[in-house]
Design an enzyme around this catalytic site. Structure first.
Site, PDB file in Angstrom:
ATOM      1  N   ASP A  51      47.405  50.277  37.928  1.00 49.39           N
ATOM      2  CA  ASP A  51      47.900  48.881  37.277  1.00 49.39           C
ATOM      3  C   ASP A  51      49.106  49.219  36.394  1.00 49.39           C
ATOM      4  O   ASP A  51      49.794  48.510  35.414  1.00 49.39           O
ATOM      5  CB  ASP A  51      46.960  47.801  35.715  1.00 49.39           C
ATOM      6  CG  ASP A  51      45.909  47.228  36.972  1.00 49.39           C
ATOM      7  OD1 ASP A  51      46.501  47.173  38.435  1.00 49.39           O
ATOM      8  OD2 ASP A  51      45.225  47.326  36.160  1.00 49.39           O
ATOM      9  N   ASP A  75      39.899  43.998  45.678  1.00 48.70           N
ATOM     10  CA  ASP A  75      39.747  44.328  43.817  1.00 48.70           C
ATOM     11  C   ASP A  75      38.230  45.121  44.001  1.00 48.70           C
ATOM     12  O   ASP A  75      37.638  44.426  44.708  1.00 48.70           O
ATOM     13  CB  ASP A  75      40.434  43.810  42.835  1.00 48.70           C
ATOM     14  CG  ASP A  75      40.858  44.333  41.361  1.00 48.70           C
ATOM     15  OD1 ASP A  75      40.856  45.581  42.093  1.00 48.70           O
ATOM     16  OD2 ASP A  75      41.269  43.931  41.214  1.00 48.70           O
TER      17      ASP A  75
HETATM   18  C1  GLA Z   1      43.202  44.386  38.018  1.00 47.61           C
HETATM   19  C2  GLA Z   1      43.750  45.092  39.259  1.00 47.61           C
HETATM   20  C3  GLA Z   1      45.016  43.910  39.160  1.00 47.61           C
HETATM   21  C4  GLA Z   1      45.437  42.701  39.302  1.00 47.61           C
HETATM   22  C5  GLA Z   1      43.675  42.109  38.493  1.00 47.61           C
HETATM   23  C6  GLA Z   1      43.489  40.541  38.034  1.00 47.61           C
HETATM   24  O1  GLA Z   1      43.031  44.850  36.961  1.00 47.61           O
HETATM   25  O2  GLA Z   1      44.039  46.648  39.655  1.00 47.61           O
HETATM   26  O3  GLA Z   1      46.828  43.670  39.880  1.00 47.61           O
HETATM   27  O4  GLA Z   1      44.892  42.030  40.475  1.00 47.61           O
HETATM   28  O5  GLA Z   1      43.180  43.109  38.274  1.00 47.61           O
HETATM   29  O6  GLA Z   1      41.946  40.091  37.362  1.00 47.61           O
END
Ligand code: GLA
Length: 731
Positions: free
Chosen positions: A548, A478
């Site tokens: 997301d 990420d």
């Molecule tokens: C980001 C990612 C999510 C999740 C969060 C965790 O927003 O896109 O899918 O993994 O971080 O903090």
């Protein structure tokens, strides 16, 4: 032969023999220097056409003197430089020791290279066999400064793409500053719409078509990531072109950082498009060299779908690498929306147990497993397991999941540092920052300074160590913020402006090291969802978390837009809980599953708390994905009806030989007394009959010419959203 050269007329004809031709010519400039101009870029021409093309495409007279042949603006330079009277966007702007920037390139010769050379330290498409590609290297020199430019044009004939990049070397004795150094220049005549993908967090890759206009249409990023807001992709389209027909030129930059793409249409309706990294003032010492990222260009006479299908196959087979390039991707369960930070080993095991029962193949433990990370305010950089949550460590959890027959995946965010962390206490200067300025936080975090070799090495060792210790099979990598104060503690003042690109070079070095140390691991990139979904990332990680936003209705738009350039096998698509956590919408489990089938399927909810009916539906879906993913992940994808413009959206997948076709229809919202809607199935064997999974028979010709009638009727008692996945097999 993909590149033919006529020595006497000094012409280069680059073609894949099927979809495109580009003809370049060596032409003396007004002041008798030789330069290279683009005479033609369009559908494939026969070999004998190049020699008889006119020497210049069109003269331009922008001042009051008719037929003023001293005007330089006429040229279609393949590598236009700033400061020479060509006032359109330049590919190269180089500041000389005297402060001026009027580089005059002279063409000095060419080399023909078999296959495709690598780009130093940068991701790029590749050829596996030498006959898949051929590369033209054009050499230019600026006599005053000694600057040498090698411009590469690679015909990836087996994949129907043309790629372009430059290597610039300082052959003089004094420093030069590259103020602009782009990867590709293309010229188009007439009117062209520009389609691009804009967005935001949870709203990535929305399709927008800007009509032809005089002036500059530009997209780009200065965020240090390719970004949610603009993808490094544009499609130049003839005004009449659409998804299925008409001329389209697709341009995609293989880069994950700040970028710029400009299409400038001048007063003579000539468009020049340049694509490359965002200009950043890069100092080139004597003997120093700079390699631009690669730009991929695709020509289609079959509209946007023709373009996308070329991108998809190229990226699946000659951009993605490693064992997972050719493997079918597992169905996963991720705990993020199921638990957020609130979990312990017991809760994770309960979800995983249900996942295994339902046929899921991979369990992914998301954020919150390390340091003191019980919310997003701390601990990035402290990659030690939190034993309060996971008393048996990552290794212990991994072992238990493996015993259940599940693969084990882990979330990491290696590029970041929380100010509340042990790492920050020890190394406060390891983040990007500007001296005596604020350190602006986003999501409570700062960015590690990947221009530094020591930080890169720490990251490679630490992350590889954690993943090895946990016997990890999958990684979600990420990256949750953009640049603010862009500076490094170790760079000289003149180099600070190089920080954004040096960061990317550092990141690519780290990604190369970590992914090659763990060759069996499946990597999925993420950047607050799809904030870094680009070909640069796909070179290291064959999957990306698309967004997301997991609401199935909004996902139709996001996945549809993403598919313009990127293959289905690269898109993470998860079924999540209802009411949906981003928009509050309630959709059926069936609808959510059918949308997620158009990507790498996953479940992102607490499976252990689902009703028996939903579990039964999930079991059916997982079984279906396992049967159909050879078609969805490897087949030819075609967009049929856009969710941006239609109440009923549709797309299809087909095996290469059309023996099996999946047609997917989605009703986004219901309507009273709706019209009868037919969706035409594309690329189907019109001479054949097909049978669906319910035993009904169809004529390929009727499906193609009349279409498939939408089954969604007027049923006031039902939910808005309905879907149908029709699996057609040739009889
Ligand atoms: C980001 C990612 C999510 C999740 C969060 C965790 O927003 O896109 O899918 O993994 O971080 O903090």
């Amino acid at each position: 032969m993909s590149i033919s050269i006529s020595e006497n007329r000094k012409r280069f004809h680059l073609t894949d023999g099927a979809t495109f031709s580009r003809v370049l010519a060596v032409i003396p400039d007004e002041d008798a220097r030789l330069n290279v101009e683009e005479l033609y870029f369009g559908p494939a021409l026969p070999e004998n056409a190049a020699d008889v093309l006119e020497d210049t495409r069109q003269k331009m007279f922008s001042n009051a003197v008719p037929n003023d042949v001293t005007m330089r603006g006429a040229a279609f330079y393949l590598c236009p430089t700033a400061g020479n009277g060509d006032v359109r966007p330049a590919a190269l702007q180089v500041q000389e020791p005297d402060g001026t920037w009027s580089t005059e390139l002279s063409y000095e010769g060419y080399a023909l290279l078999p296959g495709k050379p690598k780009l130093e330290g940068l991701p790029a498409a590749y050829a596996e066999q030498v006959d898949e590609a051929e590369t033209l290297e054009l050499l230019f020199r600026d006599r005053k400064t000694g600057l040498e430019v090698k411009l590469y044009q690679c015909v990836m004939n087996a994949y129907h793409a043309l790629t372009s990049w430059m290597v610039v070397e300082n052959g003089g004795d004094e420093k030069l500053v590259l103020q602009r150094c782009m990867s590709a220049t293309v010229h188009l005549s007439g009117n062209w719409d520009m389609l691009h993908l804009h967005g935001a967090w949870a709203k990535e890759r929305q399709v927008e078509r800007i009509p032809n206009m005089h002036g500059t249409r530009a997209i780009g990023s200065v965020r240090g990531a390719s970004s949610h807001q603009h993808n490094p992709f544009v499609a130049m389209m003839e005004p009449g072109a659409d998804e299925h027909q008409g001329r389209v030129l697709g341009v995609n930059l293989v880069y994950s950082g700040s970028f710029l793409m400009e299409a400038d249409q001048n007063e003579h309706d000539l468009t020049r498009l340049v694509a490359g990294i965002a200009p950043c003032a890069w100092t080139l010492e004597p003997d120093g060299s700079f390699t631009t990222p690669e730009t991929v260009m695709v020509w289609s006479e079959q509209g946007l779908n023709g373009m996308s299908q070329i991108f998809h196959k190229l990226y699946r087979e000659r951009l993605c690498r490693g064992v997972w390039r050719d493997r079918l991707r597992p169905v996963l369960c991720n705990n993020w929306e199921g638990t957020y930070f609130d979990f312990d080993e017991e809760r994770i095991l309960a979800i995983a147990r249900t996942a295994a029962e339902l046929g899921v193949e991979l369990f992914v433990l998301d954020d919150g497993w390390f340091g003191q990370r019980n919310d997003d305010t701390t601990s990035l950089g402290d990659w030690q397991v939190n034993r309060d949550k996971l008393p048996n460590g990552i290794a212990g959890l991994s072992e238990k999941l493996h015993q259940m027959g599940l693969m084990f995946g882990l979330w990491v965010e290696p590029e970041m540092i929380s100010p509340v962390s042990k790492l920050y206490e020890e190394h406060p200067d390891w983040c990007l920052h500007a001296p005596a300025r604020s350190r602006t936080l986003q999501r409570h975090q700062l960015i590690l300074d990947l221009t530094r070799r020591d930080v890169q090495d720490w990251m490679i060792d630490t992350i590889t160590g954690v993943l090895r210790e946990g016997s990890v099979d999958y990684v979600k990598w990420d990256m949750n913020r953009n640049f603010a104060q862009i500076g490094s503690a170790l760079l000289q003042p003149a180099q600070q402006s190089e920080t954004p690109h040096r960061y990317m070079l550092g990141l690519y070095r780290v990604m190369e090291a970590v992914t090659s140390a763990l060759p069996d691991v499946l990597f999925e990139a993420c950047a607050s969802g799809g904030g870094r979904f680009d070909p640069g990332i796909l070179y290291y990680m064959p999957q990306v978390w698309t967004s997301d936003d997991t609401d199935a209705v909004e996902r139709l738009n996001i996945q549809y837009g993403t598919s313009m350039a990127y293959p289905i096998s690269s898109m993470g698509a998860h079924v999540s809980a209802v009411p949906n956590h981003q928009v509050g919408r309630v959709t059926s489990m069936r609808f959510r599953g059918d949308v997620a089938l158009g990507g790498n399927m996953g479940y992102e909810l607490d499976l252990s708390r689902q009703s028996e009916a939903d579990k039964a539906e999930i079991r059916r879906q997982v079984e279906q994905v396992k049967q159909l993913r050879r078609i969805t992940q490897r087949g030819r994808f075609t967009r049929l009806q856009s969710p941006f413009d239609n109440r009923i959206a549709a797309w299809q997948f087909a095996l290469e030989d059309d023996s099996e076709i999946l047609v997917c229809l989605f009703q986004r919202y219901t309507a009273a007394n709706p019209p009868q809607i037919y969706v035409r199935v594309r690329d189907i064997d019109e001479s054949a009959l097909y049978r669906d999974q319910f035993g009904r028979e169809y004529s390929g010709a009727v499906l193609s010419k009349q279409g498939l009638r939408s089954p969604f009727g007027w049923q006031p008692e039902k939910q808005d959203q309905e879907s149908l996945v029709l699996h057609l097999t040739r009889i």
